[in-house]
Design an enzyme around this catalytic site. Structure first.
Site, PDB file in Angstrom:
ATOM      1  N   TYR A  76     -14.087   3.832   7.030  1.00  0.00           N
ATOM      2  CA  TYR A  76     -13.147   2.780   7.411  1.00  0.00           C
ATOM      3  C   TYR A  76     -13.801   1.903   8.484  1.00  0.00           C
ATOM      4  CZ  TYR A  76      -9.385   5.428   5.078  1.00  0.00           C
ATOM      5  OH  TYR A  76      -8.600   6.090   4.173  1.00  0.00           O
TER       6      TYR A  76
ATOM      7  N   PRO B 169       1.944   4.594   0.766  1.00  0.00           N
ATOM      8  CA  PRO B 169       3.386   4.802   0.592  1.00  0.00           C
ATOM      9  C   PRO B 169       4.163   3.516   0.326  1.00  0.00           C
ATOM     10  CG  PRO B 169       2.832   4.942   2.907  1.00  0.00           C
ATOM     11  CD  PRO B 169       1.527   4.885   2.150  1.00  0.00           C
TER      12      PRO B 169
ATOM     13  N   SER C 172       0.447  -0.734  -0.982  1.00  0.00           N
ATOM     14  CA  SER C 172      -0.393  -1.799  -0.414  1.00  0.00           C
ATOM     15  C   SER C 172       0.427  -3.004   0.043  1.00  0.00           C
ATOM     16  CB  SER C 172      -1.459  -2.253  -1.416  1.00  0.00           C
ATOM     17  OG  SER C 172      -2.217  -1.159  -1.887  1.00  0.00           O
TER      18      SER C 172
ATOM     19  N   LEU D 296       5.929  -2.877  -1.361  1.00  0.00           N
ATOM     20  CA  LEU D 296       7.250  -2.354  -1.069  1.00  0.00           C
ATOM     21  C   LEU D 296       7.800  -2.807   0.284  1.00  0.00           C
ATOM     22  CD1 LEU D 296       6.768   1.156  -2.669  1.00  0.00           C
ATOM     23  CD2 LEU D 296       8.394  -0.603  -3.398  1.00  0.00           C
ATOM     24  N   THR D 297       7.126  -3.773   0.910  1.00  0.00           N
ATOM     25  CA  THR D 297       7.749  -4.455   2.047  1.00  0.00           C
ATOM     26  C   THR D 297       8.650  -5.579   1.545  1.00  0.00           C
ATOM     27  OG1 THR D 297       5.974  -6.100   2.294  1.00  0.00           O
ATOM     28  CG2 THR D 297       5.729  -4.004   3.486  1.00  0.00           C
ATOM     29  N   GLY D 298       8.417  -6.014   0.288  1.00  0.00           N
ATOM     30  CA  GLY D 298       9.196  -7.092  -0.288  1.00  0.00           C
ATOM     31  C   GLY D 298       8.800  -8.473   0.194  1.00  0.00           C
ATOM     32  N   LYS D 299       7.692  -8.567   0.914  1.00  0.00           N
ATOM     33  CA  LYS D 299       7.320  -9.866   1.503  1.00  0.00           C
ATOM     34  C   LYS D 299       6.386 -10.693   0.617  1.00  0.00           C
ATOM     35  CE  LYS D 299       3.528  -7.823   4.229  1.00  0.00           C
ATOM     36  NZ  LYS D 299       3.068  -7.493   5.596  1.00  0.00           N
TER      37      LYS D 299
END
Length: 327
Positions: free
Chosen positions: A56, A202, A205, A208-211
């Site tokens: 990373y 989770p 990427s 699932l924030t919906g943004k």
């Protein structure tokens, strides 16, 4: 903060912990200042476990963790990973000499004498079956270089094989409402054997924030751009294996889970925490705001049995056939 035991180990870790791929690299720009502020805020709010890897940012994430956790080495647990700095298909990458070198380099960057959880970083199944890498990890554990070891896997088959090795104390899997395959066999098997499970990617990427919309663009150094179709590594690591526009569409269909809850992302994380075989979810972050948003999941109401059935049906009927990559 709520804590869960990592399998049958002595480690009790925060149920929302954090991955540090985002502050290392491959997710667009991340400043050192924002990364350190985010790490400190997470610890202030009770997070005691961070997942990283030697690749990373070519060690940057490990170095950031060293700075942020200085003086707290006994209170903050760190999981790191190895093998992807080499050729993951070459058995020599998993030799005692190579693994020892990876481990020592990570210890130096982390400023620690021991890594709490040392994980093989998505190795091919044939490597797990045909090398003595677990024996090497046993030796490092006996020497006190690592406390426990585990494997970050791409597929259910790999995870089930790892469970046949008694030294494996944790599995790290891609797991979210778009990627539920582990629910049927892998999670129950891990729970039965006392093996902890870390849920990575989770929020798919960021889907699932919906943004995101179909017009959302990502920087060239962001894996959501350069690995959108699995060009560099397993496509499952990017948007959980969904093609981006399909992911945006499916996210809109799933938006109902946020009703009566703080946000779509907190609801998506809550669904993961509702699974009792999960030790923790490890979302990423690049700043304090994202840390605080992800930690809302702790206070988000659980899903009802009826809601869980609806989410399971959504996956089976609307999502499953669109997932790409080894799974």
């Amino acid at each position: 903060m709520n804590f869960r035991k990592l399998g049958n180990t002595e480690l009790n870790v925060s149920e929302i912990s954090f991955g540090t791929w985002g502050i290392g690299g491959d997710w667009g720009e991340s400043t050192t200042e924002d990364a350190l502020l985010g790490l400190h805020r997470a610890m202030e709010l009770g997070v005691n476990f961070f997942d990283t890897a030697d690749v990373y940012g070519n060690g940057r994430s490990e170095e950031l963790l060293r700075e942020a956790t200085k003086g707290k080495e006994d209170q903050i647990y760190i999981a790191s990973k190895f093998c992807r700095a080499g050729d993951v298909h070459d058995p020599q990458t998993y030799s005692e000499e190579a693994v020892r070198a990876y481990c020592e380099a990570s210890l130096k960057r982390l400023g620690r004498e021991r890594i709490d959880l040392y994980q093989i970083h998505c190795p091919p199944l044939e490597i797990l079956k045909n090398t003595n890498v677990f024996d090497v990890l046993d030796k490092l554990q006996q020497e006190g270089k690592i406390r426990h070891y585990g494997v970050s896997v791409e597929t259910v088959e790999e995870g089930l094989f790892c469970l046949t090795n008694p030294g494996v104390k944790a599995l790290q899997v891609i797991f979210n409402v778009f990627r539920q395959k582990a629910l049927k066999e892998l999670l129950p098997a891990a729970k039965e054997q006392g093996v902890g499970v870390l849920a990575r990617v989770p929020l798919a990427s960021g889907l699932l924030t919906g943004k995101f919309t179909n017009d959302t663009k990502f920087a060239n150094d962001d894996h959501r751009q350069f690995n959108a179709n699995g060009e560099q590594f397993n496509v499952g690591e990017t948007f959980a294996g969904l093609e981006f526009s399909k992911g945006v569409e499916l996210t809109e269909e799933l938006s109902w889970i946020a009703e009566g809850r703080e946000s779509l992302s907190s609801a998506a994380l809550r669904w993961i925490l509702d699974q009792d075989a999960i030790t923790c979810a490890i979302p990423g972050f690049k700043n304090v705001k994202q840390v605080e948003q992800n930690l809302q999941a702790i206070h988000t109401k659980p899903f009802t049995e009826k809601e869980h059935i609806r989410i399971g049906s959504f996956y089976e009927n609307s999502v499953k056939r669109y997932i790409r990559g080894a799974y």
